[in-house]
Motif scaffolding. Structure first.
Motif, PDB file in Angstrom:
ATOM      1  N   LEU A  43       7.403  29.673 -23.068  1.00  0.00           N
ATOM      2  CA  LEU A  43       8.358  30.115 -23.826  1.00  0.00           C
ATOM      3  C   LEU A  43       8.426  28.928 -24.748  1.00  0.00           C
ATOM      4  O   LEU A  43       8.704  28.132 -24.035  1.00  0.00           O
ATOM      5  CB  LEU A  43       9.487  30.306 -23.400  1.00  0.00           C
ATOM      6  CG  LEU A  43       9.648  31.021 -21.860  1.00  0.00           C
ATOM      7  CD1 LEU A  43      11.988  31.819 -21.800  1.00  0.00           C
ATOM      8  CD2 LEU A  43       9.748  32.624 -22.644  1.00  0.00           C
ATOM      9  N   PRO A 134      17.126  29.807 -29.419  1.00  0.00           N
ATOM     10  CA  PRO A 134      16.691  31.211 -29.051  1.00  0.00           C
ATOM     11  C   PRO A 134      15.066  30.480 -28.356  1.00  0.00           C
ATOM     12  O   PRO A 134      14.117  29.899 -28.789  1.00  0.00           O
ATOM     13  CB  PRO A 134      16.521  32.433 -29.643  1.00  0.00           C
ATOM     14  CG  PRO A 134      16.647  31.200 -31.014  1.00  0.00           C
ATOM     15  CD  PRO A 134      17.064  30.190 -31.025  1.00  0.00           C
ATOM     16  N   ARG A 136      11.374  32.272 -26.901  1.00  0.00           N
ATOM     17  CA  ARG A 136      11.027  33.557 -27.055  1.00  0.00           C
ATOM     18  C   ARG A 136       9.340  33.631 -26.845  1.00  0.00           C
ATOM     19  O   ARG A 136       9.066  32.300 -26.958  1.00  0.00           O
ATOM     20  CB  ARG A 136       9.994  33.852 -28.352  1.00  0.00           C
ATOM     21  CG  ARG A 136      11.633  33.534 -30.017  1.00  0.00           C
ATOM     22  CD  ARG A 136      11.157  34.140 -30.890  1.00  0.00           C
ATOM     23  NE  ARG A 136      12.622  33.648 -31.785  1.00  0.00           N
ATOM     24  CZ  ARG A 136      13.027  35.299 -32.379  1.00  0.00           C
ATOM     25  NH1 ARG A 136      12.719  36.696 -31.715  1.00  0.00           N
ATOM     26  NH2 ARG A 136      14.402  35.251 -32.767  1.00  0.00           N
ATOM     27  N   ASP A 139       5.128  38.282 -27.026  1.00  0.00           N
ATOM     28  CA  ASP A 139       5.422  39.105 -27.584  1.00  0.00           C
ATOM     29  C   ASP A 139       7.090  38.473 -28.740  1.00  0.00           C
ATOM     30  O   ASP A 139       7.012  39.813 -28.792  1.00  0.00           O
ATOM     31  CB  ASP A 139       6.586  39.638 -26.680  1.00  0.00           C
ATOM     32  CG  ASP A 139       7.169  39.629 -25.531  1.00  0.00           C
ATOM     33  OD1 ASP A 139       7.079  38.430 -25.720  1.00  0.00           O
ATOM     34  OD2 ASP A 139       7.299  40.397 -24.608  1.00  0.00           O
ATOM     35  N   GLY A 140       6.960  38.162 -28.469  1.00  0.00           N
ATOM     36  CA  GLY A 140       8.147  37.233 -29.898  1.00  0.00           C
ATOM     37  C   GLY A 140       9.633  37.921 -29.319  1.00  0.00           C
ATOM     38  O   GLY A 140      10.839  37.641 -29.784  1.00  0.00           O
ATOM     39  N   GLU A 141       9.823  38.329 -28.331  1.00  0.00           N
ATOM     40  CA  GLU A 141      11.151  38.647 -27.375  1.00  0.00           C
ATOM     41  C   GLU A 141      11.733  37.051 -27.003  1.00  0.00           C
ATOM     42  O   GLU A 141      11.015  36.341 -26.696  1.00  0.00           O
ATOM     43  CB  GLU A 141      11.088  40.331 -26.268  1.00  0.00           C
ATOM     44  CG  GLU A 141      10.337  41.161 -26.224  1.00  0.00           C
ATOM     45  CD  GLU A 141      11.538  41.808 -28.129  1.00  0.00           C
ATOM     46  OE1 GLU A 141      12.625  41.424 -27.568  1.00  0.00           O
ATOM     47  OE2 GLU A 141      10.902  43.026 -28.436  1.00  0.00           O
ATOM     48  N   ILE A 142      13.253  37.490 -27.147  1.00  0.00           N
ATOM     49  CA  ILE A 142      14.114  36.168 -26.856  1.00  0.00           C
ATOM     50  C   ILE A 142      14.206  36.413 -25.271  1.00  0.00           C
ATOM     51  O   ILE A 142      14.434  37.198 -24.957  1.00  0.00           O
ATOM     52  CB  ILE A 142      15.251  36.713 -27.638  1.00  0.00           C
ATOM     53  CG1 ILE A 142      14.853  35.883 -29.153  1.00  0.00           C
ATOM     54  CG2 ILE A 142      15.941  34.924 -27.367  1.00  0.00           C
ATOM     55  CD1 ILE A 142      16.066  35.682 -29.697  1.00  0.00           C
ATOM     56  N   TYR A 143      13.807  35.296 -24.652  1.00  0.00           N
ATOM     57  CA  TYR A 143      14.141  35.653 -22.820  1.00  0.00           C
ATOM     58  C   TYR A 143      15.106  34.292 -22.520  1.00  0.00           C
ATOM     59  O   TYR A 143      15.493  34.227 -21.096  1.00  0.00           O
ATOM     60  CB  TYR A 143      12.709  34.976 -22.187  1.00  0.00           C
ATOM     61  CG  TYR A 143      11.667  36.751 -22.576  1.00  0.00           C
ATOM     62  CD1 TYR A 143      11.584  37.580 -21.452  1.00  0.00           C
ATOM     63  CD2 TYR A 143      10.816  36.526 -23.575  1.00  0.00           C
ATOM     64  CE1 TYR A 143      11.079  39.109 -21.547  1.00  0.00           C
ATOM     65  CE2 TYR A 143      10.484  37.868 -23.302  1.00  0.00           C
ATOM     66  CZ  TYR A 143      10.065  38.980 -22.366  1.00  0.00           C
ATOM     67  OH  TYR A 143       9.199  40.120 -23.133  1.00  0.00           O
ATOM     68  N   GLU A 181      17.796  35.342 -20.142  1.00  0.00           N
ATOM     69  CA  GLU A 181      18.286  36.208 -21.145  1.00  0.00           C
ATOM     70  C   GLU A 181      17.481  36.969 -19.800  1.00  0.00           C
ATOM     71  O   GLU A 181      18.211  38.838 -20.625  1.00  0.00           O
ATOM     72  CB  GLU A 181      18.610  36.291 -22.279  1.00  0.00           C
ATOM     73  CG  GLU A 181      19.518  34.786 -23.060  1.00  0.00           C
ATOM     74  CD  GLU A 181      20.741  35.180 -22.439  1.00  0.00           C
ATOM     75  OE1 GLU A 181      21.415  36.216 -22.097  1.00  0.00           O
ATOM     76  OE2 GLU A 181      21.494  33.939 -22.433  1.00  0.00           O
ATOM     77  N   ARG A 182      16.790  37.045 -20.002  1.00  0.00           N
ATOM     78  CA  ARG A 182      16.136  38.502 -19.885  1.00  0.00           C
ATOM     79  C   ARG A 182      14.610  38.331 -18.711  1.00  0.00           C
ATOM     80  O   ARG A 182      13.686  37.444 -19.010  1.00  0.00           O
ATOM     81  CB  ARG A 182      15.015  39.142 -21.348  1.00  0.00           C
ATOM     82  CG  ARG A 182      14.582  40.617 -20.874  1.00  0.00           C
ATOM     83  CD  ARG A 182      13.540  40.591 -22.359  1.00  0.00           C
ATOM     84  NE  ARG A 182      14.961  41.458 -23.227  1.00  0.00           N
ATOM     85  CZ  ARG A 182      14.237  41.830 -24.005  1.00  0.00           C
ATOM     86  NH1 ARG A 182      12.691  41.724 -24.514  1.00  0.00           N
ATOM     87  NH2 ARG A 182      14.878  41.575 -25.618  1.00  0.00           N
ATOM     88  N   VAL A 184      11.480  38.898 -16.488  1.00  0.00           N
ATOM     89  CA  VAL A 184      10.147  39.745 -17.098  1.00  0.00           C
ATOM     90  C   VAL A 184       9.722  40.433 -15.899  1.00  0.00           C
ATOM     91  O   VAL A 184       9.199  40.329 -14.755  1.00  0.00           O
ATOM     92  CB  VAL A 184       9.027  39.207 -17.204  1.00  0.00           C
ATOM     93  CG1 VAL A 184       7.312  38.620 -17.921  1.00  0.00           C
ATOM     94  CG2 VAL A 184       9.127  37.274 -18.476  1.00  0.00           C
TER      95      VAL A 184
END
Length: 373
Positions: A43, A134, A136, A139-143, A181-182, A184
């Motif tokens: 990240l 944040p 990322r 894939d550009g998503e915030i994790y 936050e997310r 995988v």
């Protein structure tokens, strides 16, 4: 003291004694292979460190620090005048890149460590606080979301043009500074099989891993697909599969002799040989070549009333010196200790050994693979 002990350096003697004292034990599958698909993810994010003691970015040279701070304040409901954003005098803010490693199976709410590194010309990040950043994935998503006080393992001071610094001050860590936050998703529970990926390509190791699993779990339970992948039939129930993998990783594995390899670090001159390296009979001559260049100023003075100018020229003296190299016979060395003794007998420096080992390999007398890192 034996002749071998005199030839070996003290660090090598200490390492040999340590290896002799360690009892031999079988490897486990978990030490040579890992379940494919179970991996960490990298990240990264861009943020600001505030609260520095006048050691932040020089904003006249780093305009993106000013722009980032203005954007952050605008999100907080503070709109700066144009005169402030064009010519600010910030000394306590630094733009940074934040990186972290998201472990496999990490769930929302768990804390992970982050590394904070300056991107501008900040003198030190010591005592700073990372603003909410944040993080990322590819894939550009915030994790994850990072924030916290930096830990910088160093110190420095400067005055009157003099500077003293210990360790690196433009990078630090925030232990547990990011919150996941997310999650995988992993393919661990998918399909009726799992694949074990070996840490290094070796057909013999892949075959022995499959044999060890079949002996413990039943015939035809595992098969080696290639030199790096072993496919294993696994239970489909989640709890049973986790138990199966846990037992699988603890299975003892017969240790095979490693392939002969010599690892050379060309930048530092480090050379590492494993126990399988052997040396065939050969003859080596090695001599030192040195070139020295010295310059002496020569002044050309014009004659009286000639209206000439004094000219200063340089007279160079070049000397080449080559020490005689003695042709030394190196006998066959069936063991690593004999290889070390033969190389030490040359009296060459580690940098010279880089070239000598490559030449011996090219001559076919070094029974090992050369790997340059």
């Amino acid at each position: 003291m034996t002749r071998l002990a005199r030839l070996l350096s003290p660090p090598l003697l200490a390492l040999a004694a340590l290896l002799a004292a360690v009892p031999a034990q079988a490897l486990r599958i978990k030490e040579v292979a890992a379940v494919q698909g179970v991996r960490s993810n990298q990240l990264t994010g861009y943020g600001l460190v505030v609260g520095l003691d006048g050691t932040g970015d020089q904003t006249t040279q780093m305009p993106y620090t000013t722009q980032s701070l203005a954007n952050y304040l605008e999100q907080m409901g503070v709109k700066l005048p144009a005169s402030v954003t064009t010519s600010p005098q910030l000394k306590n803010v630094a733009a940074v890149i934040v990186t972290a490693e998201l472990p496999a199976f990490a769930q929302p709410g768990q804390a992970i460590d982050v590394v904070v590194s300056s991107t501008g010309n900040a003198k030190s990040l010591k005592g700073g606080t990372l603003v909410a950043t944040p993080l990322r994935g590819a894939d550009g998503e915030i994790y994850a979301l990072a924030q916290g006080n930096l830990v910088v393992g160093g110190a420095g001071a400067s005055a009157g043009g003099s500077k003293v610094q210990i360790n690196h001050l433009s990078a630090g860590r925030v232990p547990g500074g990011a919150q996941v936050e997310r999650a995988v998703p992993t393919p661990l529970q998918e399909g009726s099989t799992i694949s074990l990926g070996l840490n290094a390509t070796d057909f013999q190791t892949a075959r022995r891993v499959a044999q060890a699993i079949n002996r413990a779990q039943g015939a035809n339970r595992a098969r080696a697909l290639d030199g790096r992948t072993v496919e294993v039939q696994a239970p489909t129930e989640p709890d049973a599969r986790v138990t199966f993998i846990a037992e699988l990783e603890e299975l003892p594995l017969e240790q095979s002799a490693p392939s002969a390899k010599v690892v050379i670090n060309a930048r530092t001159g480090s050379i590492v040989l494993n126990q399988a390296v052997t040396l065939g009979p050969c003859a080596v001559a090695h001599g030192n070549l040195s070139i020295s260049i010295s310059s002496t100023p020569v002044i050309s003075q014009p004659g009286p009333l000639s209206q000439g100018q004094t000219v200063v020229a340089q007279k160079s003296n070049i000397q080449i010196k080559q020490d005689p190299g003695i042709l030394m016979q190196m006998p066959a060395s069936p063991q690593l200790v004999d290889v070390v003794r033969a190389l030490n007998a040359l009296g060459a420096t580690p940098q010279d050994l880089l070239a000598i080992l490559q030449a011996i390999k090219a001559a076919g007398a070094l029974n090992a693979e050369l790997e340059v890192i």
